[in-house]
Design a protein around this motif. Sequence first.
Motif, short mmCIF file in Angstrom:
data_model
loop_
_atom_site.label_atom_id
_atom_site.label_comp_id
_atom_site.label_asym_id
_atom_site.label_seq_id
_atom_site.Cartn_x
_atom_site.Cartn_y
_atom_site.Cartn_z
N HIS A 24 2.00 76.03 47.07
CA HIS A 24 1.19 75.81 48.28
C HIS A 24 1.31 74.37 48.77
CE1 HIS A 24 -1.26 79.46 46.97
NE2 HIS A 24 -0.65 79.80 48.08
N VAL A 25 1.35 73.43 47.84
CA VAL A 25 1.49 72.03 48.21
C VAL A 25 2.84 71.80 48.89
CG1 VAL A 25 1.59 69.65 47.35
CG2 VAL A 25 -0.10 71.24 46.42
N VAL A 26 3.90 72.40 48.35
CA VAL A 26 5.23 72.27 48.95
C VAL A 26 5.23 72.84 50.36
CG1 VAL A 26 7.64 73.02 48.79
CG2 VAL A 26 6.47 72.20 46.76
N GLU A 27 4.59 73.99 50.55
CA GLU A 27 4.54 74.60 51.88
C GLU A 27 3.82 73.70 52.88
OE1 GLU A 27 2.80 78.47 51.33
OE2 GLU A 27 4.40 79.06 49.94
N LYS A 28 2.71 73.08 52.44
CA LYS A 28 1.92 72.25 53.35
C LYS A 28 2.54 70.88 53.62
CE LYS A 28 -2.03 74.26 54.49
NZ LYS A 28 -2.58 74.36 55.82
N LEU A 29 3.17 70.28 52.59
CA LEU A 29 3.69 68.92 52.73
C LEU A 29 5.21 68.86 52.85
CD1 LEU A 29 1.51 67.09 50.04
CD2 LEU A 29 1.18 67.09 52.51
N GLY A 30 5.86 70.00 52.81
CA GLY A 30 7.32 70.04 52.76
C GLY A 30 8.05 69.34 53.87
N ASN A 31 7.45 69.25 55.04
CA ASN A 31 8.13 68.61 56.17
C ASN A 31 7.96 67.10 56.18
OD1 ASN A 31 5.40 68.66 56.76
ND2 ASN A 31 5.70 69.02 58.93
N ARG A 32 7.36 66.54 55.16
CA ARG A 32 7.09 65.10 55.14
C ARG A 32 8.00 64.35 54.18
NH1 ARG A 32 0.64 66.08 55.21
NH2 ARG A 32 0.57 66.84 57.32
N GLY A 33 9.08 64.96 53.76
CA GLY A 33 10.04 64.28 52.89
C GLY A 33 9.65 64.35 51.43
N TYR A 34 10.31 63.54 50.64
CA TYR A 34 10.13 63.57 49.19
C TYR A 34 8.96 62.72 48.71
CZ TYR A 34 14.56 65.99 48.74
OH TYR A 34 15.54 66.92 48.81
N ALA A 35 8.56 61.73 49.46
CA ALA A 35 7.53 60.79 49.01
C ALA A 35 6.24 61.46 48.54
CB ALA A 35 7.24 59.76 50.09
N PRO A 36 5.68 62.42 49.28
CA PRO A 36 4.43 63.04 48.79
C PRO A 36 4.59 63.71 47.43
CG PRO A 36 4.79 63.61 51.09
CD PRO A 36 6.04 62.92 50.61
N PHE A 37 5.80 64.19 47.13
CA PHE A 37 6.02 64.91 45.88
C PHE A 37 6.31 63.97 44.72
CE2 PHE A 37 6.93 67.69 49.41
CZ PHE A 37 5.98 68.67 49.17
N LEU A 38 6.42 62.69 45.02
CA LEU A 38 6.42 61.67 43.97
C LEU A 38 4.99 61.16 43.79
CD1 LEU A 38 9.59 59.60 44.97
CD2 LEU A 38 9.41 61.30 43.15
N ILE A 39 4.30 60.98 44.89
CA ILE A 39 2.95 60.41 44.86
C ILE A 39 1.93 61.35 44.23
CG2 ILE A 39 1.04 59.54 46.28
CD1 ILE A 39 3.22 58.76 48.38
N VAL A 40 1.90 62.60 44.69
CA VAL A 40 0.84 63.53 44.27
C VAL A 40 0.85 63.78 42.76
CG1 VAL A 40 -0.05 65.88 44.50
CG2 VAL A 40 0.56 64.58 46.55
N PRO A 41 1.99 64.16 42.15
CA PRO A 41 1.95 64.36 40.69
C PRO A 41 1.60 63.09 39.92
CG PRO A 41 3.99 65.24 41.61
CD PRO A 41 3.30 64.50 42.70
N ALA A 42 2.12 61.95 40.39
CA ALA A 42 1.82 60.69 39.71
C ALA A 42 0.34 60.35 39.82
CB ALA A 42 2.68 59.57 40.29
N ALA A 43 -0.24 60.57 41.01
CA ALA A 43 -1.67 60.28 41.20
C ALA A 43 -2.54 61.21 40.36
CB ALA A 43 -2.03 60.40 42.67
#
Length: 189
Positions: A24-43
């Motif tokens: 679900h996170v990928v579907e919602k944030l997928g158009n914003r590049g790779y940065a959110p998928f580095l930030i969210v798991p790390a946070a």
Amino acid sequence: MQLSEISDTLNELASESESVSVGHVVEKLGNRGYAPFLIVPAAIEISPIGGLPGVPTFLASIILVVASQMLIGRKHLWLPELLRKRSLTSDKVTGALSKLKPIISKLDSWFSSERLARLTQTPVTNIAAFTCMLLALTVPPLEFIPFASTAPMAAIALIGIALLVHDGWLMLAALSISMLSFSVVGLLL
């Protein structure tokens, strides 16, 4: 883009159901590049949830998959179904986000896309992706020491933030902190 936009999206997902899956996170944030998928798991790992057994390694595996795709230049993020199905309860997501909210507000006010933006483009992004992969690989052995994996995850989060806001100064700082994190990891192991 700002960190508060990612936080708002995650809160929205948490309010829609009892759990928030990686898919679900990928579907919602997928158009914003790779940065959110580095930030969210790390946070998430930096929050108290990161103290739960198995969570840091799971989050590091997401980062490893994301950073490797970033390194090879994939245009769209792909995650295996095994990772896409994994989820956290909505309560844990909203709890972690509420604890991170003051930090997110501060970070949004500090960083600017005006500073050395060239350092947030290729080939520096390739160096950043490779660094994130190495940092993620240090997490599983550190999981045996409570909260020790916070150092590499904090460095990954900073790299992700630098990419998100296109702040070259932050990228320099994040890569420097990564080197410091490798030193800490070496001492702990």
